[in-house]
Structure formats: structure tokens, C-alpha cells
Design a protein around this motif. Structure first.
Motif, mmCIF file in Angstrom:
data_model
loop_
_atom_site.group_PDB
_atom_site.id
_atom_site.type_symbol
_atom_site.label_atom_id
_atom_site.label_comp_id
_atom_site.label_asym_id
_atom_site.label_seq_id
_atom_site.Cartn_x
_atom_site.Cartn_y
_atom_site.Cartn_z
ATOM 1 N N HIS A 178 -1.940 0.213 16.988
ATOM 2 C CA HIS A 178 -2.403 -1.138 16.664
ATOM 3 C C HIS A 178 -1.210 -2.037 16.382
ATOM 4 O O HIS A 178 -0.091 -1.544 16.137
ATOM 5 C CB HIS A 178 -3.315 -1.108 15.423
ATOM 6 C CG HIS A 178 -2.574 -0.656 14.197
ATOM 7 N ND1 HIS A 178 -2.293 0.699 13.950
ATOM 8 C CD2 HIS A 178 -2.012 -1.344 13.175
ATOM 9 C CE1 HIS A 178 -1.604 0.798 12.822
ATOM 10 N NE2 HIS A 178 -1.406 -0.418 12.339
ATOM 11 N N ASP A 226 -0.329 -4.761 13.541
ATOM 12 C CA ASP A 226 -0.822 -5.280 12.262
ATOM 13 C C ASP A 226 -1.198 -6.752 12.387
ATOM 14 O O ASP A 226 -2.210 -7.201 11.851
ATOM 15 C CB ASP A 226 0.253 -5.125 11.171
ATOM 16 C CG ASP A 226 0.497 -3.660 10.828
ATOM 17 O OD1 ASP A 226 1.579 -3.350 10.309
ATOM 18 O OD2 ASP A 226 -0.390 -2.824 11.093
ATOM 19 N N ARG A 279 0.843 -1.192 0.000
ATOM 20 C CA ARG A 279 0.000 0.000 0.000
ATOM 21 C C ARG A 279 0.883 1.249 0.000
ATOM 22 O O ARG A 279 2.034 1.198 0.428
ATOM 23 C CB ARG A 279 -0.932 0.033 1.215
ATOM 24 C CG ARG A 279 -0.205 0.182 2.539
ATOM 25 C CD ARG A 279 -1.057 -0.169 3.715
ATOM 26 N NE ARG A 279 -0.367 0.070 4.989
ATOM 27 C CZ ARG A 279 0.440 -0.813 5.574
ATOM 28 N NH1 ARG A 279 0.669 -1.992 5.018
ATOM 29 N NH2 ARG A 279 1.014 -0.527 6.721
ATOM 30 N N HIS A 289 2.302 0.071 16.904
ATOM 31 C CA HIS A 289 2.709 1.281 16.172
ATOM 32 C C HIS A 289 1.481 2.116 15.811
ATOM 33 O O HIS A 289 0.339 1.662 15.894
ATOM 34 C CB HIS A 289 3.488 0.913 14.905
ATOM 35 C CG HIS A 289 2.665 0.223 13.869
ATOM 36 N ND1 HIS A 289 2.211 -1.089 14.020
ATOM 37 C CD2 HIS A 289 2.170 0.647 12.690
ATOM 38 C CE1 HIS A 289 1.510 -1.417 12.950
ATOM 39 N NE2 HIS A 289 1.448 -0.395 12.143
HETATM 40 FE FE FE Z 1 -0.296 -0.757 10.621
#
Ligand code: FE
Ligand code: 6CS
Length: 300
Positions: free
Chosen positions: A152, A154, A137, A253
């Protein structure tokens, strides 16, 4: 506490979204899986990655490569077809592009980049196996109204919503513009990758349609974040265009919104081990689309 997910064939080592009791469990997997792969990272870098969950690379790409990538991103963001594509996420407060997912399949230039040994070599070294692209992304974070990404892991999302079994994936974030302390730089709690924090709240159907714009389900409780921040502190990752951050799937992060005139545009390429292929989501009613989590057509 380990529970069998209702519709999951294997034991769920990291229950989340539908758990009560202790929300924090210690990581069970290695961070650096093997030193059997030669590659661009030296011993000190691998040791730093093991300890902190991330390493930074002062200059992963050359200035001329950055110029070409920035021009490509400008072209994509201005293309009405790309803007209308379901893989493109628009900022909640404006018509600016927030993210473009699966960018390695949209852009030939990015497809070339994700196979570059400077990236794949690092991923193979850390994961100790062959790898494929789990997700790619571009996060544009434009000036003035580039919204942030709340704290959060990942892996918590990829486990719950994509069925990623283990913490055996790595993200490489490449700065396309200067990442300053003030324009929404990536923040990581160094060492947080060793603790899995379960997140409260059932995963709604089609959750990605809201979570990629602003994530709520899949974000940790304040007590867990406070405990992790007290224990590990918070590193703000700054660096020039061309610098990069290689970080573990379970790092806690996030990044703040960007109200400066200076965009913080980064590419994120996520490599998953071929031995960690996605299964059934551990805590979601249905798998997410392939453009967010590659299932059917791995690009190795
Ligand atoms: Fe992330
Ligand atoms: O849900 C995901 O896969 C995406 N969400 C965030 C906040 N980070 C990782 C990934 O881009």
C-alpha cells in the motif's frame, strides 16, 4: 484525470477509491521540499531520499534508549487498560497486540522521543516547513503470528480517508528489535513514491476498524503492483535495533507475516507539514478518529 470529489471543496489531484480509467498518475509535488532547513541529513542522504523515496539510518537511537523503549512497550502491552483501549489493535489470529496507535500520547517516554531533534530535524529538512505528528504507532509484529501489512501507499489512505491534500508527510520507522530478512522486515519499492496508484473500491463506513487489522480497500491492483515492481524492484530493509528508515508518504511498501520466533517490533512516527493540514476526506464517508489522524490537537 482530475475530478472534483463530490463533497470536497478543492480539486482532487489524486482521485482514488471511486475512479475508472487510468489508475496511475505521476506525482506532482517535490519529494524534498526545500533545502532551507539545516538538519541532521547531509546532501547525499537528501539526494538518496529524493531518488528512492527513503533513506536508512544505521543507528538513530543508542542501545540504552532501545532498552528503555522496549521495556515501555512490554509494560504497555501488558496493561489491561491499554489492551482494551480503542487505540490498540489486536492480531486477527491471536490475542497478541498488533499495533498501538497514538503511542506518543499514551507514553511520556514516546512523547519525548517524537520531539527529539534526530527525528523532527529530519522531517523538517525533508518537508521544508514546521511539522506536527500526523500519526504515531508501535507495530509489534510478535513472533510466530505477527501478521503482515499488504502492499500500500500510506498517502493513498491518508488522502482518501483523512483528507491529506498533498504528498508532504514523512514516516520514521525505528527498529526496536532486529529486523531480519525473515521476520517480516519492511519492503519498499525504491522510486515508487513518484507514482500515485489509485485503489479500487468504495471506502466503507468505519473502515479503519477492519483496515488496521487487515487492509483490503486501499490496496493496489496486481497489474499496478507488477508494473511498479518490474520498474523499481523491491528493497528489503533490514537492520539492528536502533536503526531507522525515513520514508516518503507515497512509497509503495508492505511487510510479510512473521512466523519466526523473533519479534519485529518497530515504532512509526509520521510527521506532516503544517502547510498540509488535513481537510475533508477525499474518498470516505467520514473522517477517521483523531488517534489515527491528528486534526484537533497537533503536537508540534
Ligand atoms: Fe503503511
Ligand atoms: O491506515 C493507516 O493510517 C495505517 N495503515 C497502514 C497499513 N500503514 C500506515 C498506517 O499505519
Amino acid at each position: 484525470m482530475t475530478i472534483h470529489s463530490l463533497d470536497h471543496p478543492s480539486v482532487d489531484l489524486y482521485p482514488t477509491r471511486h475512479v475508472t480509467g487510468s489508475l496511475r498518475v505521476e506525482r506532482r509535488e517535490p519529494v524534498v521540499w526545500a533545502d532551507s532547513f539545516e538538519g541532521p541529513m547531509d546532501r547525499d542522504e537528501l539526494r538518496g531520499y529524493e531518488r528512492d523515496g527513503f533513506v536508512t539510518v544505521e543507528q538513530l537511537l543508542d542501545p540504552d534508549e532501545i532498552v528503555a523503549l522496549r521495556a515501555e512497550l512490554t509494560r504497555l502491552c501488558g496493561d489491561p487498560e491499554v489492551r482494551a483501549d480503542e487505540r490498540t489493535v489486536i492480531e486477527p489470529a491471536s490475542e497478541a497486540v498488533r499495533s498501538i496507535f497514538e503511542i506518543h500520547r499514551i507514553s511520556p517516554l514516546l512523547r519525548e522521543l517524537v520531539h527529539d531533534p534526530r527525528l523532527v530535524g529530519r522531517a523538517r529538512q525533508i518537508l521544508g516547513s514546521d511539522v506536527y505528528i500526523h500519526q504515531s504507532r508501535a507495530n509489534l509484529k510478535p513472533g510466530f503470528d505477527g501478521s503482515g501489512f499488504y502492499w500500500h501507499s500510506d498517502f493513498e489512505t491518508w488522502h482518501a480517508e483523512d483528507g491529506m491534500p498533498a504528498m508532504r508527510a514523512v514516516s520514521i520507522s525505528i527498529a526496536l528489535t532486529e529486523n531480519h530478512v525473515h521476520n517480516g522486515a519492511l519492503m519498499i519499492m525504491p522510486g515508487s513514491h513518484r507514482t500515485f496508484v489509485a485503489c479500487p473500491g468504495e471506502t466503507p463506513h468505519g473502515h479503519y476498524r477492519t483496515s488496521l487489522r487487515r487492509q483490503e480497500i486501499g490496496t493496489p491492483d496486481p497489474d499496478s503492483l507488477t508494473e511498479l515492481a518490474d520498474r523499481h524492484g523491491i528493497s528489503v530493509i533490514t537492520g539492528p535495533a536502533g536503526s531507522a528508515t525515513v520514508f516518503d508518504s507515497n512509497c509503495m511498501h508492505g511487510s510479510a507475516e512473521n512466523i519466526t520466533p523473533f519479534p519485529r517490533s518497530n515504532l512509526f512516527i509520521v510527521y506532516n507539514s503544517v502547510d498540509n493540514a488535513l481537510t475533508t476526506p477525499y474518498a470516505a464517508p467520514a473522517p477517521r478518529p483523531d488517534f489515527i489522524a491528528t486534526r484537533t490537537r497537533p503536537v508540534t
